[in-house]
Write a protein that holds these residues in place. Structure first.
Motif, PDB file in Angstrom:
ATOM      1  N   GLY A  11       1.179  -8.929  27.167  1.00  8.86           N
ATOM      2  CA  GLY A  11       2.465  -9.570  26.944  1.00  8.86           C
ATOM      3  C   GLY A  11       2.865  -9.427  25.492  1.00  8.86           C
ATOM      4  N   LYS A  12       4.116  -9.749  25.211  1.00 10.26           N
ATOM      5  CA  LYS A  12       4.587  -9.719  23.834  1.00 10.26           C
ATOM      6  C   LYS A  12       5.554 -10.880  23.622  1.00 10.26           C
ATOM      7  CE  LYS A  12       8.641  -6.705  24.408  1.00 10.26           C
ATOM      8  NZ  LYS A  12       9.317  -5.465  23.956  1.00 10.26           N
ATOM      9  N   VAL A  13       5.787 -11.202  22.354  1.00  7.94           N
ATOM     10  CA  VAL A  13       6.746 -12.235  21.973  1.00  7.94           C
ATOM     11  C   VAL A  13       7.796 -11.590  21.091  1.00  7.94           C
ATOM     12  CG1 VAL A  13       7.086 -14.345  20.614  1.00  7.94           C
ATOM     13  CG2 VAL A  13       5.119 -14.144  22.138  1.00  7.94           C
ATOM     14  N   THR A  14       9.069 -11.897  21.363  1.00  8.27           N
ATOM     15  CA  THR A  14      10.145 -11.470  20.467  1.00  8.27           C
ATOM     16  C   THR A  14      10.785 -12.709  19.855  1.00  8.27           C
ATOM     17  OG1 THR A  14      11.723 -11.383  22.315  1.00  8.27           O
ATOM     18  CG2 THR A  14      10.637  -9.326  21.680  1.00  8.27           C
ATOM     19  N   ILE A  15      11.003 -12.646  18.544  1.00  7.85           N
ATOM     20  CA  ILE A  15      11.604 -13.755  17.801  1.00  7.85           C
ATOM     21  C   ILE A  15      12.830 -13.212  17.066  1.00  7.85           C
ATOM     22  CG2 ILE A  15      11.242 -15.497  16.013  1.00  7.85           C
ATOM     23  CD1 ILE A  15       8.200 -15.176  16.592  1.00  7.85           C
ATOM     24  N   HIS A  16      13.996 -13.779  17.347  1.00 10.23           N
ATOM     25  CA  HIS A  16      15.249 -13.339  16.750  1.00 10.23           C
ATOM     26  C   HIS A  16      15.631 -14.304  15.626  1.00 10.23           C
ATOM     27  CE1 HIS A  16      16.213 -10.488  20.100  1.00 10.23           C
ATOM     28  NE2 HIS A  16      15.394 -11.303  20.735  1.00 10.23           N
ATOM     29  N   LEU A  17      15.779 -13.776  14.408  1.00 12.70           N
ATOM     30  CA  LEU A  17      16.203 -14.570  13.260  1.00 12.70           C
ATOM     31  C   LEU A  17      17.607 -14.138  12.832  1.00 12.70           C
ATOM     32  CD1 LEU A  17      12.888 -13.939  12.815  1.00 12.70           C
ATOM     33  CD2 LEU A  17      13.299 -15.520  10.946  1.00 12.70           C
ATOM     34  N   ASN A  18      18.441 -15.113  12.481  1.00  9.80           N
ATOM     35  CA  ASN A  18      19.796 -14.793  12.041  1.00  9.80           C
ATOM     36  C   ASN A  18      19.819 -14.468  10.546  1.00  9.80           C
ATOM     37  OD1 ASN A  18      19.696 -17.259  10.668  1.00  9.80           O
ATOM     38  ND2 ASN A  18      20.866 -18.347  12.232  1.00  9.80           N
ATOM     39  N   ARG A  19      21.010 -14.370   9.982  1.00 12.37           N
ATOM     40  CA  ARG A  19      21.141 -13.977   8.582  1.00 12.37           C
ATOM     41  C   ARG A  19      20.583 -15.021   7.619  1.00 12.37           C
ATOM     42  NH1 ARG A  19      24.560  -9.607   7.893  1.00 12.37           N
ATOM     43  NH2 ARG A  19      25.682  -8.978   9.778  1.00 12.37           N
ATOM     44  N   ASP A  20      20.449 -16.249   8.088  1.00 10.46           N
ATOM     45  CA  ASP A  20      19.882 -17.327   7.264  1.00 10.46           C
ATOM     46  C   ASP A  20      18.387 -17.506   7.503  1.00 10.46           C
ATOM     47  OD1 ASP A  20      22.382 -18.011   6.107  1.00 10.46           O
ATOM     48  OD2 ASP A  20      22.910 -19.095   7.945  1.00 10.46           O
ATOM     49  N   ASN A  21      17.775 -16.532   8.195  1.00  9.39           N
ATOM     50  CA  ASN A  21      16.346 -16.576   8.521  1.00  9.39           C
ATOM     51  C   ASN A  21      15.985 -17.754   9.421  1.00  9.39           C
ATOM     52  OD1 ASN A  21      15.399 -14.226   7.171  1.00  9.39           O
ATOM     53  ND2 ASN A  21      15.555 -15.314   5.216  1.00  9.39           N
ATOM     54  N   GLU A  22      16.965 -18.229  10.204  1.00 12.64           N
ATOM     55  CA  GLU A  22      16.701 -19.288  11.172  1.00 12.64           C
ATOM     56  C   GLU A  22      16.429 -18.665  12.534  1.00 12.64           C
ATOM     57  OE1 GLU A  22      16.527 -22.501  10.396  1.00 12.64           O
ATOM     58  OE2 GLU A  22      17.012 -22.086   8.300  1.00 12.64           O
ATOM     59  N   VAL A  23      15.450 -19.222  13.254  1.00  9.16           N
ATOM     60  CA  VAL A  23      15.111 -18.702  14.574  1.00  9.16           C
ATOM     61  C   VAL A  23      16.217 -19.074  15.554  1.00  9.16           C
ATOM     62  CG1 VAL A  23      13.507 -18.852  16.515  1.00  9.16           C
ATOM     63  CG2 VAL A  23      12.635 -18.785  14.161  1.00  9.16           C
ATOM     64  N   GLU A  24      16.817 -18.059  16.175  1.00 11.52           N
ATOM     65  CA  GLU A  24      17.849 -18.298  17.180  1.00 11.52           C
ATOM     66  C   GLU A  24      17.279 -18.253  18.600  1.00 11.52           C
ATOM     67  OE1 GLU A  24      21.067 -15.569  16.558  1.00 11.52           O
ATOM     68  OE2 GLU A  24      22.063 -16.966  15.191  1.00 11.52           O
ATOM     69  N   GLU A  25      16.301 -17.381  18.816  1.00 14.56           N
ATOM     70  CA  GLU A  25      15.702 -17.257  20.141  1.00 14.56           C
ATOM     71  C   GLU A  25      14.284 -16.754  19.991  1.00 14.56           C
ATOM     72  OE1 GLU A  25      15.034 -18.201  23.262  1.00 14.56           O
ATOM     73  OE2 GLU A  25      17.200 -17.963  23.593  1.00 14.56           O
ATOM     74  N   ALA A  26      13.402 -17.217  20.867  1.00 11.79           N
ATOM     75  CA  ALA A  26      12.021 -16.727  20.903  1.00 11.79           C
ATOM     76  C   ALA A  26      11.587 -16.721  22.354  1.00 11.79           C
ATOM     77  CB  ALA A  26      11.098 -17.617  20.073  1.00 11.79           C
ATOM     78  N   ARG A  27      11.012 -15.607  22.781  1.00 11.96           N
ATOM     79  CA  ARG A  27      10.666 -15.456  24.198  1.00 11.96           C
ATOM     80  C   ARG A  27       9.299 -14.796  24.363  1.00 11.96           C
ATOM     81  NH1 ARG A  27      16.429 -13.000  26.414  1.00 11.96           N
ATOM     82  NH2 ARG A  27      17.494 -15.008  26.753  1.00 11.96           N
ATOM     83  N   LEU A  28       8.627 -15.203  25.426  1.00 10.57           N
ATOM     84  CA  LEU A  28       7.404 -14.534  25.856  1.00 10.57           C
ATOM     85  C   LEU A  28       7.783 -13.547  26.954  1.00 10.57           C
ATOM     86  CD1 LEU A  28       4.300 -14.162  26.163  1.00 10.57           C
ATOM     87  CD2 LEU A  28       4.356 -16.095  27.764  1.00 10.57           C
ATOM     88  N   HIS A  29       7.485 -12.273  26.723  1.00 12.04           N
ATOM     89  CA  HIS A  29       7.780 -11.229  27.707  1.00 12.04           C
ATOM     90  C   HIS A  29       6.473 -10.751  28.336  1.00 12.04           C
ATOM     91  CE1 HIS A  29      11.859 -10.499  25.895  1.00 12.04           C
ATOM     92  NE2 HIS A  29      11.228 -10.967  24.837  1.00 12.04           N
ATOM     93  N   VAL A  30       6.460 -10.659  29.644  1.00 10.94           N
ATOM     94  CA  VAL A  30       5.332 -10.048  30.329  1.00 10.94           C
ATOM     95  C   VAL A  30       5.735  -8.624  30.665  1.00 10.94           C
ATOM     96  CG1 VAL A  30       3.807 -10.144  32.307  1.00 10.94           C
ATOM     97  CG2 VAL A  30       4.559 -12.247  31.219  1.00 10.94           C
ATOM     98  N   VAL A  31       5.059  -7.676  30.085  1.00 10.29           N
ATOM     99  CA  VAL A  31       5.476  -6.277  30.178  1.00 10.29           C
ATOM    100  C   VAL A  31       4.594  -5.465  31.120  1.00 10.29           C
ATOM    101  CG1 VAL A  31       6.513  -6.297  27.895  1.00 10.29           C
ATOM    102  CG2 VAL A  31       4.094  -5.734  28.124  1.00 10.29           C
ATOM    103  N   GLU A  32       3.659  -6.130  31.747  1.00 14.44           N
ATOM    104  CA  GLU A  32       2.740  -5.459  32.675  1.00 14.44           C
ATOM    105  C   GLU A  32       3.202  -5.761  34.091  1.00 14.44           C
ATOM    106  OE1 GLU A  32      -2.073  -5.639  33.635  1.00 14.44           O
ATOM    107  OE2 GLU A  32      -1.098  -7.176  32.440  1.00 14.44           O
ATOM    108  N   PHE A  33       3.246  -4.757  34.940  1.00 15.28           N
ATOM    109  CA  PHE A  33       3.685  -4.967  36.328  1.00 15.28           C
ATOM    110  C   PHE A  33       2.560  -4.659  37.300  1.00 15.28           C
ATOM    111  CE2 PHE A  33       5.547  -3.353  40.298  1.00 15.28           C
ATOM    112  CZ  PHE A  33       6.162  -4.518  40.712  1.00 15.28           C
ATOM    113  N   ARG A  34       2.325  -5.583  38.231  1.00 15.30           N
ATOM    114  CA  ARG A  34       1.330  -5.387  39.295  1.00 15.30           C
ATOM    115  C   ARG A  34       2.038  -5.646  40.616  1.00 15.30           C
ATOM    116  NH1 ARG A  34      -3.672  -6.760  37.130  1.00 15.30           N
ATOM    117  NH2 ARG A  34      -4.655  -5.827  38.950  1.00 15.30           N
ATOM    118  N   GLY A  35       1.898  -4.754  41.572  1.00 16.68           N
ATOM    119  CA  GLY A  35       2.687  -4.850  42.797  1.00 16.68           C
ATOM    120  C   GLY A  35       1.934  -5.359  44.011  1.00 16.68           C
TER     121      GLY A  35
END
Length: 480
Positions: free
Chosen positions: A19-43
């Motif tokens: 998995g990975k985490v993405t953290i989006h910071l705006n121009r003021d270095n404030e966190v706008e969004e943070a998400r845990l992504h699961v990038v592995e697929f099992r069927g």
């Protein structure tokens, strides 16, 4: 003013799966969004189609090498219903329970000592090279040795009941295919005393950390939430193998109680989002905004009215006293709850090992064949649901799995954002230690990302073509 930034933690470390985490910071270095992504697929929900129902308990445990027993038993419980069996012979049920307690014990020990303890013992921002089990073995060799031997004991329980330590075959539709030989029983009983003592010492480590760092624990990735688990029918005690569904809100009010787990689909809805292969379940009546919930050791401590083993019950009362009997919503308190369950498992293992039913020879029950089966169990990480339908040729036509990590998906994402906002916002320089704090919040849930990665319906596919300079030339998508 700085430019907006995207920080990516990839991969998330010391968890099972990718998995990975993405953290989006705006121009003021404030966190706008943070998400845990699961990038592995099992069927697994798809390629199990067409397999014979008696193969299911063996096949589905290949979802995971860490908690295969949980899938083995949940699948077996579903196949019991397909085989028309509602009540197992005592030997069969007790052997399965012994297998399950061994699994929960070894999984909790692995997580606490190998994955979580380096953060707790050395600090969240300690150098990355120090935050690992090898440093624990070097600096506290006796503690490290006990961690290894405790997990080994749990795996030996699994081997004795399932035939192998990983991917065993012990549980079959309607029962079990072996009992417990006396010599194996005696070998395991000879070690139960030290396991009990070591489990209590591990519990003390988790308890003391939680109490000694009360302010941190209360503030770190913590928030009010609903909680759900199985509880024992009748008295609401903790039951990791079987029971009825109970859910409470953040204040302890009842959302539902005593519900047959075969009706789970009447209570829960599985939402999907475009940026993750994990689903987002919620309680139907409350809707997606307020109906999300958490599962796992801490949730079980919140939903269970008591624990039916004395040492664990005393520890349960102490944990509940911290919040005056109200649900504990502190994410890091999960480690304390997890170690209470280790003590409980050791107590249960002891009681089962001296039970003569484990040497019984009535191992399998039969009944009238059915076309649908649902098995639910409390896996180490929380509630686990297996749901199947079978055709007239005994082949699987439908499979739906809701695993513990999927139940916790919304909670983990909220924890990630909470920690990111509190510890990264306003910082021009982001250090590795700061980013590890985000991972600490995820690790508190002990997620199994491999188990949780499957889709509901069509998954979107996006293909991008870039030229040699990295410029987008073309993009094609399929699915919503």
């Amino acid at each position: 003013m700085a430019e907006p930034r995207l920080i990516e933690i990839s991969p998330v470390t010391r968890v099972e799966g990718h998995g990975k985490v993405t953290i989006h910071l705006n121009r003021d270095n404030e966190v706008e969004e943070a998400r845990l992504h699961v990038v592995e697929f099992r069927g697994f929900e798809r390629f199990i189609h067409g397999r014979f129902y008696w193969e299911v308990p063996v096949i589905v445990q290949r979802l995971c090498g860490i908690c295969p027993v949980s899938h083995h038993l949940a699948g077996a419980k579903a196949m019991d219903q397909i085989a028309g069996v509602d009540v197992l012979p005592p030997t069969a049920e007790k052997m399965r329970r012994l297998m399950h307690y061994g699994q929960v014990m070894q999984s909790h020990v692995l997580h606490f000592f190998h994955l979580a303890a380096p953060d707790l013992l050395f600090g969240f921002e300690a150098p990355a090279a120090r935050r690992n089990i090898f440093e624990i073995l070097r600096e506290q060799p006796e503690l490290g040795r006990r961690a290894v031997l405790m997990r080994q004991f749990g795996q030996e329980i699994i081997e004795a009941t399932a035939g192998k330590k990983i991917h065993g075959t012990g549980a079959i539709p309607g029962g079990i295919n072996r009992n417990l030989p006396i010599d194996v029983r005696d070998r395991l009983l000879a070690r139960i005393g030290e396991m009990t003592a070591w489990a209590q010492e591990a519990l003390a480590i988790a308890r003391n950390y939680t109490l000694d760092h009360a302010a941190l624990v209360a503030d770190f990735g913590s928030f009010p939430s609903n909680h759900m688990s199985l509880v024992r029918e009748g008295d609401g005690a903790l039951d990791l193998y079987h029971g009825r569904l109970r859910a409470i809100d953040a204040e302890g009010g009842s959302l539902f109680d005593g519900v047959d787990y075969c009706d789970y689909h009447k209570l829960l809805v599985e939402d999907v989002r475009s940026w993750s292969y994990m689903k987002f379940p919620f309680i139907r009546e409350l809707g997606p905004e307020s109906g999300w919930y958490r599962v796992g050791p801490l949730s079980r401590m919140n939903t269970a009215r008591f624990i039916d083993t004395p040492l664990a019950n005393a520890a349960h009362r102490e944990l509940r006293a911290v919040t005056g009997g109200a649900p504990n919503n502190a994410t890091l308190a999960s480690h304390w709850a997890r170690m209470i369950e280790v003590v409980h498992c050791v107590e249960k293992i002891h009681a089962l090992l001296i039970d003569p039913d484990l040497q019984g020879t009535d191992l399998v029950a039969t009944g009238e064949r059915r076309c649908e089966g649902i098995g639910v169990i409390e896996a180490p990480r929380g509630n686990l649901i297996h749901h199947y339908r079978v055709d007239e040729n005994d082949q699987i036509t439908f499979c739906n799995l809701i695993v513990s990590t999927t139940h916790n998906n919304e909670g983990m994402n909220r924890a990630v954002k909470d920690v990111a906002v509190k510890h990264l916002s306003g910082r021009e320089k982001i250090t590795e230690g700061m980013l590890n704090q985000v991972e600490v919040a995820i690790r508190a849930y002990d997620p199994c990302l491999s188990c949780a990665t499957h889709a509901l319906g069509q998954m979107p596919l996006a293909v991008e073509l870039l030229d040699a300079s990295g410029q987008l030339v073309d993009r094609a998508t399929r699915g919503a």
